[in-house]
Design an enzyme around this catalytic site. Structure first.
Site, mmCIF file in Angstrom:
data_model
loop_
_atom_site.group_PDB
_atom_site.id
_atom_site.type_symbol
_atom_site.label_atom_id
_atom_site.label_comp_id
_atom_site.label_asym_id
_atom_site.label_seq_id
_atom_site.Cartn_x
_atom_site.Cartn_y
_atom_site.Cartn_z
ATOM 1 N N ARG A 190 41.859 22.715 67.739
ATOM 2 C CA ARG A 190 41.068 22.981 66.735
ATOM 3 C C ARG A 190 39.964 22.177 66.898
ATOM 4 N NH1 ARG A 190 44.454 23.859 60.731
ATOM 5 N NH2 ARG A 190 45.984 24.253 61.573
ATOM 6 N N ARG B 261 41.207 14.857 60.659
ATOM 7 C CA ARG B 261 41.163 15.445 61.498
ATOM 8 C C ARG B 261 40.589 15.701 62.719
ATOM 9 N NH1 ARG B 261 38.777 19.468 58.662
ATOM 10 N NH2 ARG B 261 38.689 18.233 56.736
ATOM 11 N N GLU C 249 45.034 18.080 52.102
ATOM 12 C CA GLU C 249 45.472 18.515 52.047
ATOM 13 C C GLU C 249 46.809 17.993 53.444
ATOM 14 O OE1 GLU C 249 45.976 22.226 55.142
ATOM 15 O OE2 GLU C 249 44.158 22.012 54.362
ATOM 16 N N SER D 11 50.716 23.432 53.358
ATOM 17 C CA SER D 11 50.694 24.882 53.049
ATOM 18 C C SER D 11 51.278 25.737 53.569
ATOM 19 C CB SER D 11 48.805 25.380 54.148
ATOM 20 O OG SER D 11 48.381 26.217 53.476
ATOM 21 N N ARG E 58 48.649 13.599 59.742
ATOM 22 C CA ARG E 58 48.225 13.687 58.434
ATOM 23 C C ARG E 58 48.939 12.916 57.558
ATOM 24 N NH1 ARG E 58 44.279 18.697 56.068
ATOM 25 N NH2 ARG E 58 42.692 18.735 57.797
#
Length: 425
Positions: A261, A276, A348, A351, A388
């Site tokens: 990403r 991140r 988060e 999901s 994460r």
């Protein structure tokens, strides 16, 4: 893409969905006009083609005088049919272009608003009071460096910012998490999958990642391949252009893949450590189901995620994500956010998204029940986004001496280790 019948029969619902998402409402009317032109162009082409066929049958029976006139008319019809065919193709392409810009219709129960307008549905676990334990918690990077588990400095030297190495127990911790996640998914009936990290444009577009999310996608222009940001993409495209018998559903896959990403638009946000990053590994659940079972499957995915985080002994909350933060494909999304002690908030970790028939229509994945063939529903749920999850484990299970307690669920995958201990510098 959405069902065009819904657009024609209830355009106000689609307008309301676009408005709730914060997207262009005028797109709905533009698409309605394009759809009407597409249909009328098709009718016009069919009329001219039928006239051309009828004329073709008359010519052999005509007198020499009549044949001359009929041949002249046939030439004109040939030109008209060709023009109508081109107009039909152009109208069809424009309708498709606009349809691909339209997000999925949001579920009526989704809270309206932006990123901060979510609704908390559940809270699980107990947040530790480090003050009562007599020490100040360290963040995951300080802990990871002391454990010999994370090397950001060399990651940046080799690849740039937001890259990292997992070393020693860090690498072992990732492998433990992946194996534990795949074991849980397999026990729940998911088929384990190792998926491609490079996909063709249709797979990326079909899952909805070339619209508003395109800025975060890596594109290899020379070969026209995309690096996936999640194994959701190759898993959604796995049955592309196929018809699946209804009695074979549900089909559930657990994909493990690297994810890439660009993190565009996050300059200065979460720059410390591995929360991140540009490249990470992830275990993703993916389901193909009968549309009638989509909402129930969505709840099942959430329960499997809750089971996972509970097994890791992490405090977390479940949120109903607001309309403006859903992404183009999802009609509804539940996030599980783990408590991060040094940030003093939930972040988060997993999901779960219900995409209804949105991706299936784009990728032409259908189900057949008797003589009826229709798009099925697709859903996806993150089970373990590795970096994460490591962040949450290190910070929540740290001890006063800088060591980290290993959750019982992971110990069999770490050779029985109960504690990760700092290494000598």
């Amino acid at each position: 893409m959405i069902d065009l019948r819904l657009l024609r029969e209830d355009p106000d619902r689609v307008r309301a969905s676009q408005r709730a998402r914060g997207e262009d409402v005028d797109l709905v009317d533009a698409l309605l006009s394009a759809d009407e032109l597409r249909r009328s162009s098709g009718v016009r082409f069919d009329e001219l083609r039928n006239e051309q066929k009828s004329l073709g049958k008359l010519i052999p029976k005509a007198t020499p005088e009549e044949r001359t006139e009929l041949l002249k008319k046939a030439e004109q019809l040939k030109a008209d049919v060709k023009a109508a065919d081109a107009a039909q193709d152009e109208a069809d392409a424009e309708a498709k272009r606009l349809l691909l810009q339209l997000g999925n219709v949001v579920h009526e129960d989704v809270p309206v608003g932006g990123e901060e307008d979510f609704v908390v549905l559940e809270t699980h676990g107990t947040i530790r009071d480090f003050g009562a334990e007599g020490f100040e918690p360290k963040d995951h990077l300080e802990l990871g460096e002391a454990l010999g588990a994370i090397d950001m400095e060399r990651g940046a030297k080799v690849s740039g910012s937001r890259f990292y190495y997992l070393t020693g127990v860090g690498a072992l911790l990732e492998l433990a998490l992946v194996n534990a996640a795949i074991a849980q998914a397999t026990e729940a009936g998911f088929i384990p999958m190792l998926t491609p990290a490079l996909v063709r444009p249709r797979a990326m577009e079909g899952t909805g990642f070339l619209g508003q999310a395109a800025e975060n996608v890596y594109h290899l222009e020379k070969d026209d391949y995309y690096l996936v940001g999640t194994s959701e993409v190759p898993l959604a495209a796995y049955h592309m252009d196929e018809i699946i018998e209804a009695d074979k559903l549900p089909l559930r896959y657990a994909g493990f893949s690297p994810c890439f990403r660009r993190e565009a638009g996050t300059y200065g946000k979460d720059t410390r450590g591995i929360f991140r990053v540009h490249q990470f590994d992830k275990v993703e659940m993916f389901s193909y189901v009968d549309p009638a079972d989509a909402e129930a499957e969505h709840r099942r995915l959430l329960e499997w995620e809750k089971q996972w985080l509970t097994g890791l002994e992490l405090p977390f909350q479940v949120i109903d994500v607001a309309t403006g933060d859903l992404g183009a494909s999802a009609s509804r999304k539940f996030d599980c956010e783990a408590w991060i002690p040094t940030q003093g908030k939930y972040r988060e970790l997993t999901s779960a998204s219900n995409c209804d028939g949105f991706q299936a229509r784009r990728l032409s994945v259908r189900m057949r029940e008797g003589k009826k063939v229709q798009p099925l529903a697709t859903l996806n749920g993150t089970l373990c986004a590795v970096p994460r999850t490591i962040v949450a484990i290190l910070e929540n299970h740290q001890l006063a001496d800088g060591s980290v307690r290993v959750p019982e669920m992971l110990r069999p995958y770490l050779g029985g280790r109960e504690v990760l201990e700092p290494v000598a510098k």
